[in-house]
Motif scaffolding. Sequence first.
Motif, mmCIF file in Angstrom:
data_model
loop_
_atom_site.group_PDB
_atom_site.id
_atom_site.type_symbol
_atom_site.label_atom_id
_atom_site.label_comp_id
_atom_site.label_asym_id
_atom_site.label_seq_id
_atom_site.Cartn_x
_atom_site.Cartn_y
_atom_site.Cartn_z
ATOM 1 N N ILE A 237 0.820 -1.165 0.103
ATOM 2 C CA ILE A 237 -0.009 -0.053 0.065
ATOM 3 C C ILE A 237 0.909 1.293 -0.015
ATOM 4 O O ILE A 237 0.644 2.025 -0.762
ATOM 5 C CB ILE A 237 -0.972 -0.007 1.031
ATOM 6 N N ARG A 243 -3.774 0.485 -4.617
ATOM 7 C CA ARG A 243 -4.277 1.762 -4.460
ATOM 8 C C ARG A 243 -5.264 1.844 -3.151
ATOM 9 O O ARG A 243 -6.012 0.909 -2.951
ATOM 10 C CB ARG A 243 -5.228 2.031 -5.769
ATOM 11 N N LYS A 244 -4.986 3.040 -2.244
ATOM 12 C CA LYS A 244 -5.581 3.170 -1.225
ATOM 13 C C LYS A 244 -7.041 3.334 -1.606
ATOM 14 O O LYS A 244 -7.941 2.717 -0.764
ATOM 15 C CB LYS A 244 -5.255 4.383 -0.448
ATOM 16 N N SER A 245 -7.627 4.040 -2.601
ATOM 17 C CA SER A 245 -8.865 3.836 -2.911
ATOM 18 C C SER A 245 -9.746 2.525 -3.286
ATOM 19 O O SER A 245 -10.797 2.720 -2.872
ATOM 20 C CB SER A 245 -8.911 5.039 -4.284
ATOM 21 N N GLN A 398 -8.855 -4.169 6.429
ATOM 22 C CA GLN A 398 -8.966 -2.791 5.834
ATOM 23 C C GLN A 398 -8.264 -1.672 6.682
ATOM 24 O O GLN A 398 -8.218 -0.634 6.111
ATOM 25 C CB GLN A 398 -10.780 -2.571 5.676
ATOM 26 N N TYR A 401 -5.424 0.113 5.252
ATOM 27 C CA TYR A 401 -5.386 1.137 4.183
ATOM 28 C C TYR A 401 -5.699 2.289 4.943
ATOM 29 O O TYR A 401 -5.157 3.462 4.505
ATOM 30 C CB TYR A 401 -6.710 0.982 3.508
ATOM 31 N N THR A 402 -5.753 2.462 6.099
ATOM 32 C CA THR A 402 -6.275 3.719 6.828
ATOM 33 C C THR A 402 -5.260 4.115 8.024
ATOM 34 O O THR A 402 -5.622 5.020 8.951
ATOM 35 C CB THR A 402 -7.571 3.887 7.575
#
Length: 421
Positions: A237, A243-245, A398, A401-402
């Motif tokens: 990532i 892609r983060k999106s 998930q 990703y954040t």
Amino acid sequence: MSAHRGSRTRLAALAAVVPLTLLAACSQGTGSSGGEDGEIRMMVNLTDNLDQAYWEKLVKPFEDKTGLKVKIEGPTGKSVAESFPQQLAAGTAPDVIQSIFPDDDTAPELLDLSDEAWAGDTPMFDEYAIGDAHYAVGVGTQTQSLVYYNKTAFQKAGIKGTPTTWDVLADDMAKLKKAGYTPMQTAGDYMTGLQLQQIFHPALNQAHPKWQSDVKGEKLTVGDAYEPVFKKYAEWIGDGYIRKSDVGLNPSQADGNFVGGKVGLYTNGSWFAATLDKAGKLPFEVGVFSPPVDDSKSYPGPQGATMANPYMVNKGATDADGAKQLVEYMVTDPAAVETQLGSDGVFRQGSEVEQTGVSSRIQSVLDDAPELVAVGEGQGNVRLPVTGFNPKFTEVAQSLYTGASPADAAKAIDQWVDENR
């Protein structure tokens, strides 16, 4: 006996939500309600492509050969999984049940097929054992740990072969990014956690064979098992290989991105082959390989897989011998097996069914796998001590990703397991 009585109590509780028509039928007796003389009732999962006509055509040769009549039934509730326990409680359960697996509640109500000579060679027979008993037999497997790739993208990026180790995979993704492709396509919803498990199955099961059992026996934690791939995933990532999106992307959109030729690598199961077939002629050739393993390990590693098209026999079947004959036909007759292997991405190790295109490549990956292993929560005797693992694992994946660290992710999944044992 106590386990059996407990099972009966839980099943009886389900009867409270069974339609009154079924409860009325219950007053006529227990076990299978049966059908007409010589009729075997089989409950199946009906779908748009596996409809009533498909199943009736599939069992017709069996009927012609044996003189037995097979009555195809769809679920009375939302699914076979919901309907079978309800019908057991009501005394109206079918003789043969397709598409689901036994659990602690339903197993006492099923026939043990361990001593059937034809059953032992069916796919993943031992992997789905409960104790020493075998209640489910299947037609094939759905192969979980596959990486699909765009051969044109590989060629343009100067990649000459498929990666067998994590370091080579990272180098290949760097080349794909430089060539203008999305190196690895991911997606949101359930796909985030599923893909991360899929790509790690071979390596994890080399490092920790039957890892679910080790977690259950408190010899290993899920966090310790998965932190190595959490670290890799976080790096991918951070390097822009993922892609983060994509964490907000619908899985069908992710499929479309790969089909559209924008993507280098896409982790998915064997069922994705059906999506590729429906897409028609693509502007590139699709390849498939087994995920990488650690540098010191042999390649390919164990293949994550699940039994596909499973069948079980109700202990209360009106004609138990006829029901067993039907199941034997469904999982061993060459024509019946071939028909079922042609649906929903179902494959069989060592199958002689002719495959073409991407399906032939999936068959090769399956045939080359040294063993097939349990995925996610596990199956049979190899199971985690919790239920609901996959949704929680997706939530944890998930979080990477954040901004959650791999250590945070490992701690979070361990805390959840500890709280839900």
